[in-house]
Design an enzyme around this catalytic site. Structure first.
Site, PDB file in Angstrom:
ATOM      1  N   ASP A 112       1.050  -1.059   0.247  1.00 19.73           N
ATOM      2  CA  ASP A 112       0.484  -0.105   0.519  1.00 19.73           C
ATOM      3  C   ASP A 112       0.255   1.540  -0.062  1.00 19.73           C
ATOM      4  OD1 ASP A 112      -2.733   1.411   0.079  1.00 19.73           O
ATOM      5  OD2 ASP A 112      -2.341   1.463   2.076  1.00 19.73           O
ATOM      6  N   ASP A 128       3.921   1.991   7.599  1.00 16.71           N
ATOM      7  CA  ASP A 128       2.679   0.694   7.590  1.00 16.71           C
ATOM      8  C   ASP A 128       2.881  -0.002   6.406  1.00 16.71           C
ATOM      9  OD1 ASP A 128       0.234  -0.095   7.957  1.00 16.71           O
ATOM     10  OD2 ASP A 128      -1.155   1.818   6.568  1.00 16.71           O
TER      11      ASP A 128
END
Length: 341
Positions: free
Chosen positions: A214, A231
């Site tokens: 992502d 992340d």
């Protein structure tokens, strides 16, 4: 959106009964203190919907981020594999946010919640239109992929049209999310988009590597030393282009310039198969389908109606129909290429 509008009715949600209602400030503080870390400041909620993430400063003057994982999304083994990957990248001198190891563990549990501490990375927003920053990011993604290709994930689910396309579409069809008057045009164009995306995907065969998964500009911070990556929650196996295409913005000429800068820097460390450029629009299509089902599946989490109030508006689905029609057209266009046609 009219605030009195009836929210969408969602059926067949998965793991919907327990989101984060029990995650009170006192519980968060107790969980952190159970690790021997004592917050000196209040908790600053960071921009995260899938999980709950807070920043604070400890009594020792250290800044931390605590992340509470959404129940029932990933298994312990899948989260641990994410942590181990982040630590391995950091050991390669890649500026990746890594979990803090406390008493030999990175994944902790408190009253039914799983959580992790990270050192807080200071920095400002990555400017995707800053070509010097883009070049540096391309170089680091090349280094990440050079290491990532050495082995595979054993626990993380893969990136493919079934998981990110067919399954979300099936869920949307079973839900009452799309207004009745728009179901036929919406699902007709989405099915056409996925059929074309799948056909392009099946025409190509590429080695899958470990991905960030992502890597949009929001998951990159610009620090005094250059980019910092955060992340890995969506880390999975898939084609390398997945970690590059979300850096491309603007019209085709701008994207080609950005792509040339990214790949030239990337290939200082890792060879890139330019045939993967054909997957950019299929990947975009999958992300569009997945996004709609993702919000719908989370609708009983109060954070979602609060942050996506337009989602229950009929105008939203009308706009989605137009967006998918545009994506259907994009899938029929020649893919981006650094070689003139």
């Amino acid at each position: 959106m009219n605030q009195n509008m009836t929210p969408p009715t969602i059926t067949n949600t998965r793991g919907a009964a327990f989101h984060f209602q029990a995650l009170t400030p006192d519980l968060i503080l107790d969980a952190i203190e159970s690790l021997g870390v004592y917050p000196e400041t209040g908790l600053l909620a960071l921009n995260s919907y899938e999980n709950r993430v807070y920043q604070f400063r400890s009594d020792e003057g250290l800044r931390y981020v605590v992340k509470f994982y959404r129940p029932d999304r990933w298994s312990d083994a899948q989260i641990q594999e994410e942590h181990d990957y982040a630590l391995a990248l950091a050991a390669e001198d890649i500026p990746m946010a890594v979990p803090v190891i406390i008493e030999g563990r990175t994944l902790h549990k408190y009253q039914g919640f799983r959580f992790t501490l990270f050192p807080s990375l200071g920095g400002r927003a990555f400017e995707v239109d800053n070509l010097e920053q883009l070049e540096s990011v391309g170089r680091f993604i090349g280094r990440i992929h050079q290491y990532a290709a050495q082995t595979s994930f054993a626990e993380r689910e893969p990136l493919n049209p079934q998981i990110l396309g067919a399954e979300p579409l099936a869920w949307l069809k079973q839900s009452d999310l799309v207004p009745n008057s728009l179901r036929l045009p919406f699902f007709t164009v989405v099915e056409q988009v996925l059929a074309k995306a799948n056909a392009i995907w099946e025409r190509h065969s590429f080695a899958a590597i470990r991905l960030h998964g992502d890597l949009h500009p929001g998951n990159i911070l610009w620090t005094p030393d250059g980019p910092g990556f955060v992340d890995l929650d969506d880390a999975r196996m898939g084609p390398a282009i997945q970690d590059l295409w979300m850096m491309l913005t603007g019209d085709r000429a701008q994207q080609l310039m950005q792509l040339e800068i990214l790949l030239e820097a990337y290939e200082e460390f890792c060879e890139f198969d330019t045939r993967q450029l054909a997957l950019i629009e299929p990947l975009r299509a999958l992300r569009m389908v997945h996004y709609n089902a993702w919000i719908g599946r989370r609708w009983d989490d109060p954070a979602f109606p609060m942050n996506f109030p337009w989602f229950g508006d009929e105008k939203y689905w009308e706009q989605q129909i137009l967006s998918f029609k545009e994506q259907l057209y994009a899938l029929g266009e020649p893919p981006l290429s650094l070689v003139p046609y």
